[in-house]
Design an enzyme around this catalytic site. Structure first.
Site, PDB file in Angstrom:
ATOM      1  N   GLY A  23     -55.690 -27.442 -15.199  1.00  0.00           N
ATOM      2  CA  GLY A  23     -54.505 -28.311 -15.142  1.00  0.00           C
ATOM      3  C   GLY A  23     -54.719 -29.340 -14.045  1.00  0.00           C
ATOM      4  N   ARG A  24     -53.591 -29.770 -13.450  1.00  0.00           N
ATOM      5  CA  ARG A  24     -53.675 -30.786 -12.395  1.00  0.00           C
ATOM      6  C   ARG A  24     -54.592 -30.362 -11.246  1.00  0.00           C
ATOM      7  NH1 ARG A  24     -48.004 -31.748 -13.711  1.00  0.00           N
ATOM      8  NH2 ARG A  24     -47.744 -29.648 -12.933  1.00  0.00           N
ATOM      9  N   ILE A  25     -54.384 -29.144 -10.728  1.00  0.00           N
ATOM     10  CA  ILE A  25     -55.160 -28.714  -9.557  1.00  0.00           C
ATOM     11  C   ILE A  25     -56.622 -28.476  -9.936  1.00  0.00           C
ATOM     12  CG2 ILE A  25     -55.385 -26.932  -7.761  1.00  0.00           C
ATOM     13  CD1 ILE A  25     -52.289 -26.631  -7.879  1.00  0.00           C
ATOM     14  N   THR A  39     -56.899 -19.876  -5.033  1.00  0.00           N
ATOM     15  CA  THR A  39     -55.792 -20.541  -4.338  1.00  0.00           C
ATOM     16  C   THR A  39     -54.559 -20.588  -5.250  1.00  0.00           C
ATOM     17  OG1 THR A  39     -56.678 -22.659  -5.071  1.00  0.00           O
ATOM     18  CG2 THR A  39     -57.191 -22.017  -2.813  1.00  0.00           C
ATOM     19  N   ARG A  51     -52.716 -17.542  -7.554  1.00  0.00           N
ATOM     20  CA  ARG A  51     -51.863 -16.387  -7.285  1.00  0.00           C
ATOM     21  C   ARG A  51     -52.726 -15.135  -7.267  1.00  0.00           C
ATOM     22  NH1 ARG A  51     -48.657 -19.489  -5.811  1.00  0.00           N
ATOM     23  NH2 ARG A  51     -46.485 -19.764  -6.403  1.00  0.00           N
ATOM     24  N   GLU A  87     -48.695 -10.010  -1.485  1.00  0.00           N
ATOM     25  CA  GLU A  87     -48.374 -10.828  -0.310  1.00  0.00           C
ATOM     26  C   GLU A  87     -47.067 -10.411   0.343  1.00  0.00           C
ATOM     27  OE1 GLU A  87     -50.156 -14.891  -1.935  1.00  0.00           O
ATOM     28  OE2 GLU A  87     -48.410 -15.214  -0.666  1.00  0.00           O
ATOM     29  N   HIS A 114     -51.937 -17.988   2.536  1.00  0.00           N
ATOM     30  CA  HIS A 114     -51.231 -18.815   1.530  1.00  0.00           C
ATOM     31  C   HIS A 114     -50.855 -20.184   2.105  1.00  0.00           C
ATOM     32  CE1 HIS A 114     -48.541 -18.647  -2.288  1.00  0.00           C
ATOM     33  NE2 HIS A 114     -48.911 -19.892  -2.023  1.00  0.00           N
ATOM     34  N   GLY A 131     -52.439 -23.208   0.947  1.00  0.00           N
ATOM     35  CA  GLY A 131     -53.033 -24.257   0.116  1.00  0.00           C
ATOM     36  C   GLY A 131     -52.248 -25.561   0.121  1.00  0.00           C
TER      37      GLY A 131
HETATM   38  C1  8YV Z   1     -46.000 -23.132  -2.093  1.00  0.00           C
HETATM   39  C2  8YV Z   1     -47.415 -22.501  -4.121  1.00  0.00           C
HETATM   40  O1  8YV Z   1     -46.182 -23.186  -0.741  1.00  0.00           O
HETATM   41  O2  8YV Z   1     -46.033 -24.163  -5.051  1.00  0.00           O
HETATM   42  C3  8YV Z   1     -46.677 -23.167  -5.224  1.00  0.00           C
HETATM   43  O3  8YV Z   1     -46.785 -22.661  -6.356  1.00  0.00           O
HETATM   44  O4  8YV Z   1     -48.138 -21.610  -4.334  1.00  0.00           O
HETATM   45  C4  8YV Z   1     -47.331 -22.844  -2.687  1.00  0.00           C
HETATM   46  O5  8YV Z   1     -48.302 -23.800  -2.423  1.00  0.00           O
HETATM   47  C5  8YV Z   1     -44.967 -22.107  -2.401  1.00  0.00           C
HETATM   48  O6  8YV Z   1     -44.915 -21.758  -3.729  1.00  0.00           O
HETATM   49  C6  8YV Z   1     -43.613 -22.562  -2.001  1.00  0.00           C
HETATM   50  O7  8YV Z   1     -42.601 -21.818  -2.609  1.00  0.00           O
END
Ligand code: 8YV
Length: 331
Positions: free
Chosen positions: A159-161, A241, A243, A272, A293, A295
């Site tokens: 996807g985007r990332i 990075t 889940r 987590e 966490h 990222g």
């Molecule tokens: C966020 C993340 O910091 O946006 C996401 O999905 O994993 C993180 O980078 C976190 O979710 C904020 O709620």
């Protein structure tokens, strides 16, 4: 007479500029000391709030949603991933869910690339030696890592990332491979010089580095299962990075301990903020790099996320469809 402002409950401390604007626009209840709210406190808040703004640290499950008051109409997640929210239950109960996509793409891709480099080039391990007083001088055979250039990177979730990571990795001379539910359009594949693999297993067996960049859904839970992890070569590095739940963390740990994998870079964990002592031991030995966490943790990113939350709440409250509505069919 002006319209009554919607009551918005924010579960964690957000950047000041975001909180200030939220307080101007809405009847906002902030969490200034940033102590995570208990399930009971969130349930209580949902009885009177019109909008809840949770984060990844809040589990908004079916039981909590069932206790929400009639007035609760929107859950505007401060975050991209919505695996902390039971979206289907919310929708059934007439509650809209939104998220904050797009604004943390580049930051998360940067951190993924940083983890790849950190693990392959032993950056954290090397950096520790100087303050520890362990560096006695340069040596031709000390702190040798693995070369990045010319290696194969397998991206799970394009996807985007995933695509932002591919752009970076290409510049580092990595060849790009990917597995995604849907194959990318030919033009995108071409621009990223990316090779699509229909089979995750087959891709894993040929990669030097594997990066997890897909969302966590019931379909991706333990996508990197014990069996699949066994497809990897012993020189492979795994980076996550996305889940923690996407990788069978125990199986990954066992393989790292047994020397069946070269290393791992993890920014996310299955339970987590708990991290197993075995993983911590591996981090001490330098085999894995563990990050808490972070990222998307940039000042700019968190402000952009807040801005998105505000736009989603405001648009929704003005009677329009919020730009980042999440539907169960999208997951
Ligand atoms: C966020 C993340 O910091 O946006 C996401 O999905 O994993 C993180 O980078 C976190 O979710 C904020 O709620």
């Amino acid at each position: 007479m002006g319209k009554k402002k919607p009551r918005v409950v924010v579960t964690r401390k957000l950047p000041d500029i975001v909180e200030t604007r939220m307080c101007e626009l809405f009847d906002t209840r902030l969490n200034v000391d940033d102590k995570p709210m208990s399930a009971a406190e969130i349930a209580e808040a949902m009885k009177t709030a019109d909008v809840l703004v949770p984060t990844v640290t809040d589990r908004i499950d079916a039981a909590l949603i069932a206790q929400a008051g009639e007035q609760m109409k929107l859950i505007a997640n401060f975050g991209n991933g919505v695996d902390n929210i039971d979206v289907a239950s919310a929708l059934k109960r007439g509650i809209t869910v939104t998220n904050t996509p797009g604004v943390l793409t580049e930051d998360t891709a940067d951190m993924t690339m940083a983890l790849i480099l950190a693990v392959a080039r032993r950056i954290v391990e090397g950096a520790r030696t100087i303050p520890a007083g362990e560096w006695t001088g340069w040596s031709p055979t000390w702190m040798l890592g693995a070369r990045i250039t010319g290696k194969r990177l397998g991206i799970i979730g394009m996807g985007r990332i995933g695509q932002a990571l591919a752009r970076r990795a290409k510049a580092f001379g990595l060849s790009i491979h990917y597995h995604n539910r849907r194959r990318l359009p030919a033009a995108v594949e071409e621009s990223l010089e990316a090779t699509w693999w229909d089979s995750v297993d087959q891709m894993l067996a040929r990669m030097d580095i594997v990066s997890v960049n897909c969302p966590h859904t019931p379909a991706t839970y333990h996508l990197l299962s014990a069996r699949r992890l066994k497809c990897l070569r012993p020189n492979a590095i795994v980076v996550n990075t996305a889940r923690g739940e996407i990788i069978d963390e125990n199986a990954l740990t066992r393989m790292l301990e047994a020397g069946e994998l070269a290393g791992a870079g993890l920014d996310v964990f299955e339970h987590e903020p708990a991290v197993s002592t075995k993983l911590m031991r591996l981090a001490k030995s330098g085999k894995v790099t563990l990050l808490p966490h972070m990222g998307s943790a940039t000042h700019e990113g968190r402000i952009d996320m807040g801005e998105k939350v505000i736009i989603n709440v405001k648009t929704f409250m003005d009677g329009h469809r919020p730009p980042d509505r999440v539907l169960p069919s999208m997951l």
